[in-house]
Design a protein around this motif. Structure first.
Motif, PDB file in Angstrom:
ATOM      1  N   GLU A 320       0.843  -1.185   0.000  1.00  0.00           N
ATOM      2  CA  GLU A 320       0.000   0.000   0.000  1.00  0.00           C
ATOM      3  C   GLU A 320       0.881   1.238   0.000  1.00  0.00           C
ATOM      4  OE1 GLU A 320      -3.992  -1.144   2.278  1.00  0.00           O
ATOM      5  OE2 GLU A 320      -2.169  -1.482   3.416  1.00  0.00           O
ATOM      6  N   SER A 321       1.258   1.679  -1.196  1.00  0.00           N
ATOM      7  CA  SER A 321       2.073   2.884  -1.284  1.00  0.00           C
ATOM      8  C   SER A 321       1.588   3.726  -2.449  1.00  0.00           C
ATOM      9  CB  SER A 321       3.545   2.518  -1.457  1.00  0.00           C
ATOM     10  OG  SER A 321       3.753   1.828  -2.662  1.00  0.00           O
ATOM     11  N   VAL A 322       1.949   5.003  -2.404  1.00  0.00           N
ATOM     12  CA  VAL A 322       1.629   5.890  -3.522  1.00  0.00           C
ATOM     13  C   VAL A 322       2.927   6.542  -3.981  1.00  0.00           C
ATOM     14  CG1 VAL A 322      -0.742   6.408  -2.865  1.00  0.00           C
ATOM     15  CG2 VAL A 322       1.111   7.783  -1.908  1.00  0.00           C
ATOM     16  N   SER A 323       2.981   6.882  -5.251  1.00  0.00           N
ATOM     17  CA  SER A 323       4.160   7.555  -5.775  1.00  0.00           C
ATOM     18  C   SER A 323       3.827   9.025  -5.992  1.00  0.00           C
ATOM     19  CB  SER A 323       4.569   6.892  -7.082  1.00  0.00           C
ATOM     20  OG  SER A 323       5.630   7.617  -7.652  1.00  0.00           O
ATOM     21  N   VAL A 324       4.633   9.898  -5.410  1.00  0.00           N
ATOM     22  CA  VAL A 324       4.425  11.336  -5.571  1.00  0.00           C
ATOM     23  C   VAL A 324       5.710  11.932  -6.126  1.00  0.00           C
ATOM     24  CG1 VAL A 324       3.837  13.487  -4.394  1.00  0.00           C
ATOM     25  CG2 VAL A 324       2.864  11.346  -3.599  1.00  0.00           C
ATOM     26  N   LEU A 325       5.651  12.463  -7.329  1.00  0.00           N
ATOM     27  CA  LEU A 325       6.831  12.997  -8.006  1.00  0.00           C
ATOM     28  C   LEU A 325       7.989  12.007  -7.951  1.00  0.00           C
ATOM     29  CD1 LEU A 325       6.463  16.652  -6.742  1.00  0.00           C
ATOM     30  CD2 LEU A 325       6.446  15.979  -9.129  1.00  0.00           C
ATOM     31  N   GLY A 326       7.680  10.744  -8.152  1.00  0.00           N
ATOM     32  CA  GLY A 326       8.708   9.713  -8.210  1.00  0.00           C
ATOM     33  C   GLY A 326       9.122   9.172  -6.851  1.00  0.00           C
ATOM     34  N   ALA A 327       8.695   9.819  -5.754  1.00  0.00           N
ATOM     35  CA  ALA A 327       9.039   9.327  -4.415  1.00  0.00           C
ATOM     36  C   ALA A 327       7.939   8.381  -3.930  1.00  0.00           C
ATOM     37  CB  ALA A 327       9.184  10.492  -3.447  1.00  0.00           C
ATOM     38  N   SER A 328       8.364   7.235  -3.406  1.00  0.00           N
ATOM     39  CA  SER A 328       7.388   6.259  -2.938  1.00  0.00           C
ATOM     40  C   SER A 328       7.038   6.531  -1.475  1.00  0.00           C
ATOM     41  CB  SER A 328       7.994   4.857  -3.093  1.00  0.00           C
ATOM     42  OG  SER A 328       7.098   3.910  -2.609  1.00  0.00           O
ATOM     43  N   ILE A 329       5.759   6.721  -1.198  1.00  0.00           N
ATOM     44  CA  ILE A 329       5.307   6.999   0.168  1.00  0.00           C
ATOM     45  C   ILE A 329       4.443   5.823   0.602  1.00  0.00           C
ATOM     46  CG2 ILE A 329       4.079   8.653   1.643  1.00  0.00           C
ATOM     47  CD1 ILE A 329       6.317  10.056   0.158  1.00  0.00           C
ATOM     48  N   GLY A 330       4.876   5.128   1.656  1.00  0.00           N
ATOM     49  CA  GLY A 330       4.182   3.910   2.084  1.00  0.00           C
ATOM     50  C   GLY A 330       3.273   4.135   3.280  1.00  0.00           C
ATOM     51  N   TYR A 331       2.137   3.490   3.239  1.00  0.00           N
ATOM     52  CA  TYR A 331       1.171   3.602   4.336  1.00  0.00           C
ATOM     53  C   TYR A 331       1.795   3.153   5.658  1.00  0.00           C
ATOM     54  CZ  TYR A 331      -3.039   2.801   7.127  1.00  0.00           C
ATOM     55  OH  TYR A 331      -3.973   2.818   8.128  1.00  0.00           O
ATOM     56  N   GLU A 332       2.479   1.993   5.625  1.00  0.00           N
ATOM     57  CA  GLU A 332       3.029   1.425   6.872  1.00  0.00           C
ATOM     58  C   GLU A 332       3.990   2.385   7.562  1.00  0.00           C
ATOM     59  OE1 GLU A 332       2.259  -1.304   8.356  1.00  0.00           O
ATOM     60  OE2 GLU A 332       1.028  -2.298   6.846  1.00  0.00           O
ATOM     61  N   ALA A 333       4.850   3.039   6.755  1.00  0.00           N
ATOM     62  CA  ALA A 333       5.839   3.948   7.331  1.00  0.00           C
ATOM     63  C   ALA A 333       5.159   5.146   7.980  1.00  0.00           C
ATOM     64  CB  ALA A 333       6.815   4.396   6.251  1.00  0.00           C
ATOM     65  N   LEU A 334       4.118   5.662   7.334  1.00  0.00           N
ATOM     66  CA  LEU A 334       3.390   6.798   7.905  1.00  0.00           C
ATOM     67  C   LEU A 334       2.680   6.374   9.187  1.00  0.00           C
ATOM     68  CD1 LEU A 334       1.827   8.289   4.624  1.00  0.00           C
ATOM     69  CD2 LEU A 334       3.796   9.167   5.884  1.00  0.00           C
ATOM     70  N   TYR A 335       2.065   5.194   9.125  1.00  0.00           N
ATOM     71  CA  TYR A 335       1.338   4.669  10.284  1.00  0.00           C
ATOM     72  C   TYR A 335       2.278   4.543  11.490  1.00  0.00           C
ATOM     73  CZ  TYR A 335      -1.454   1.687  13.294  1.00  0.00           C
ATOM     74  OH  TYR A 335      -2.138   1.198  14.367  1.00  0.00           O
ATOM     75  N   ASP A 336       3.482   3.966  11.238  1.00  0.00           N
ATOM     76  CA  ASP A 336       4.440   3.759  12.328  1.00  0.00           C
ATOM     77  C   ASP A 336       4.899   5.081  12.941  1.00  0.00           C
ATOM     78  OD1 ASP A 336       4.229   1.082  11.973  1.00  0.00           O
ATOM     79  OD2 ASP A 336       6.118   0.843  10.875  1.00  0.00           O
ATOM     80  N   ALA A 337       4.885   6.165  12.129  1.00  0.00           N
ATOM     81  CA  ALA A 337       5.273   7.469  12.669  1.00  0.00           C
ATOM     82  C   ALA A 337       4.163   8.062  13.533  1.00  0.00           C
ATOM     83  CB  ALA A 337       5.615   8.420  11.519  1.00  0.00           C
ATOM     84  N   VAL A 338       2.916   7.701  13.232  1.00  0.00           N
ATOM     85  CA  VAL A 338       1.775   8.265  13.966  1.00  0.00           C
ATOM     86  C   VAL A 338       1.486   7.453  15.241  1.00  0.00           C
ATOM     87  CG1 VAL A 338      -0.701   8.765  13.869  1.00  0.00           C
ATOM     88  CG2 VAL A 338       0.741   9.237  11.876  1.00  0.00           C
ATOM     89  N   TYR A 339       1.523   6.123  15.108  1.00  0.00           N
ATOM     90  CA  TYR A 339       1.122   5.248  16.224  1.00  0.00           C
ATOM     91  C   TYR A 339       2.256   4.328  16.664  1.00  0.00           C
ATOM     92  CZ  TYR A 339      -3.761   6.310  14.938  1.00  0.00           C
ATOM     93  OH  TYR A 339      -4.950   6.919  14.669  1.00  0.00           O
ATOM     94  N   ASP A 340       2.246   3.969  17.936  1.00  0.00           N
ATOM     95  CA  ASP A 340       3.206   2.982  18.434  1.00  0.00           C
ATOM     96  C   ASP A 340       2.632   1.573  18.418  1.00  0.00           C
ATOM     97  OD1 ASP A 340       5.048   4.944  18.985  1.00  0.00           O
ATOM     98  OD2 ASP A 340       4.211   5.330  20.987  1.00  0.00           O
ATOM     99  N   VAL A 341       1.321   1.464  18.287  1.00  0.00           N
ATOM    100  CA  VAL A 341       0.691   0.145  18.366  1.00  0.00           C
ATOM    101  C   VAL A 341      -0.108  -0.125  17.089  1.00  0.00           C
ATOM    102  CG1 VAL A 341       0.491   0.039  20.875  1.00  0.00           C
ATOM    103  CG2 VAL A 341      -1.259   1.222  19.551  1.00  0.00           C
TER     104      VAL A 341
END
Ligand SMILES: [Zn+2]
Length: 423
Positions: A320-341
């Motif tokens: 589950e990722s999106v590409s923005v101007l060639g950069a890959s942004i992943g859901y999991e990485a964002l989630y891990d930055a927001v939540y610890d659990v």
């Protein structure tokens, strides 16, 4: 295609020379990398097997390499490789940015490889090539070096700035014949390209090579019909370097199977599956069965262009990722930055008008910690931070999770509403 296991098949047919390269790579991995030695041990493969047995069969007994193994391998590569001269990074789709270390040996192999690939698109000594990116020091720097070794007339790395008019006004006097860029930039430049760069308007643009993400069928048609250019897809990734390119027959991407060995791990019926990459030549960070996260479909039969390399269609991402101007942004990485659990509510929504807008949708009760959540997300995503602070994309939080849905458990985790990504 040879069947290796029930669900992993080779893409194409490796030559004897490719098989010899594979044996060298396996021996090197066993000798220098603890991460791989453990994998060989688990598969019951010893050093003597690597010398005596069929390397393709041995490879087939190894587990695939996932994102976590990749990170361990990067740490190890830094310790065991001499003369590292470069590092490529991307935010990646997991919590840690992906790093690839590059030795002088690998950099020169890469340059030669890229030159071979650009020659497949018919780029040559009469061309003026513009590489257009938000950060031209990234992948485009290796492109310009390769194009110079190919002997093109001129090559320039050009920075795309968020103020559209200014950025292409400088490009126009250079009168490029070839443009290399990412689809989201190409799409933003389409009106200017068709009005200023088309052959009928005094320009000489004849080829567009897109990199980093998929190009919508609609944009390809506009480029071909309104701009009258030939369109080529380049295929590569931070972790693997270059992998392949589209030829003049325009029937898929040729995977250069003398540089990497390719397998497809299918999911259920049909030829479609996830691409696995094994390095044949690179030494600073060789990959064995690396699961890149791309879903591909091999194309049957030989290609009209006469190249022997197998062809594929790249269908999309398996994660589950999106590409923005060639950069890959992943859901999991964002989630891990927001939540610890695990198991909390979050949705990523991408929309695009003049600029792409990324919205992280969270439950209302998180609103009081807005600024700390924002800082945590950007700190873990260097590519996203670069795009946001540079004014290339907009980024916001919305504390409305589940407000419009009766059952929030049914909400999709990633929603991409940009026109180029929905058909
Ligand atoms: Zn071809």
């Amino acid at each position: 295609m040879t069947t290796l296991t029930a669900d992993i098949r080779l893409v194409g047919h490796p030559s004897q020379a490719d098989v010899d390269c594979l044996r060298e790579t396996l021996l090197d991995c066993h000798r220098r990398f603890g991460t791989y030695r453990r994998g060989f041990e688990v598969a019951g493969i010893g050093a003597e097997d690597l010398l005596a047995s069929d390397p393709v069969e041995l490879l087939g007994r190894l587990d695939t390499l996932n994102a976590e193994d990749y990170s361990l391998l990067a740490d190890e590569s830094l310790a065991v490789t001499d003369a590292i001269i470069d590092m490529e990074t991307s935010s990646g789709t997991t919590a840690r940015p992906k790093r690839r270390f590059i030795s002088a040996h690998d950099a020169s192999l890469e340059e030669e490889f890229l030159a071979d690939m650009f020659a497949v698109c018919g780029i040559g000594p009469s061309d003026r090539v513009a590489c257009l990116d938000v950060d031209p020091l990234a992948v485009m720097a290796s492109f310009t070096a390769a194009l110079e070794s190919l002997g093109v007339r001129e090559t320039y790395a050009y920075t795309f700035s968020p103020s559209l008019g200014g950025s292409l006004a400088g490009l126009s006097p250079l009168d490029p014949t070839v443009l290399i860029s990412v689809p989201s930039i190409i799409e933003r430049c389409l009106p200017v390209l068709t009005s200023e760069f088309a052959k009928g308007r005094g320009g000489h643009l004849s080829k567009v090579v897109y990199v980093g993400e998929s190009l919508s069928a609609k944009t390809r048609r506009t480029l071909e019909t309104k701009l009258g250019v030939e369109v080529f897809g380049y295929y590569g990734a931070t972790e693997t370097s270059a992998l392949g390119i589209e030829c003049a027959a325009h029937d898929g991407i040729h995977l250069f199977s003398d540089r990497n060995l390719f397998e497809v791990q299918s999911r259920g019926e049909g030829a479609t599956g996830e691409l696995l990459v094994t390095s044949l030549r690179l030494r600073s960070m060789p990959l064995l069965r690396y699961a890149l996260g791309d879903v591909i479909e091999p194309k049957p039969g030989p290609c009209e262009c006469g190249l022997d390399y197998p062809r594929i269609e790249v269908l999309g991402r398996s994660d589950e990722s999106v590409s923005v101007l060639g950069a890959s942004i992943g859901y999991e990485a964002l989630y891990d930055a927001v939540y610890d659990v695990p198991g909390e509510s979050m949705q990523l929504v991408v929309t695009g008008e003049a600029r792409d807008l990324l919205t992280i949708v969270l439950p209302e009760e998180l609103e009081p910690s807005d600024s700390s959540v924002r800082d945590a997300v950007l700190a873990g995503q260097p590519d996203l931070e670069f795009l946001v602070t540079g004014g290339y994309v907009d980024f916001e939080f919305s504390y409305t999770y589940g407000r419009e849905s009766a059952d929030s458990r049914k909400l999709k985790r990633v929603v991409d509403l940009r026109e180029s990504h929905v058909g």
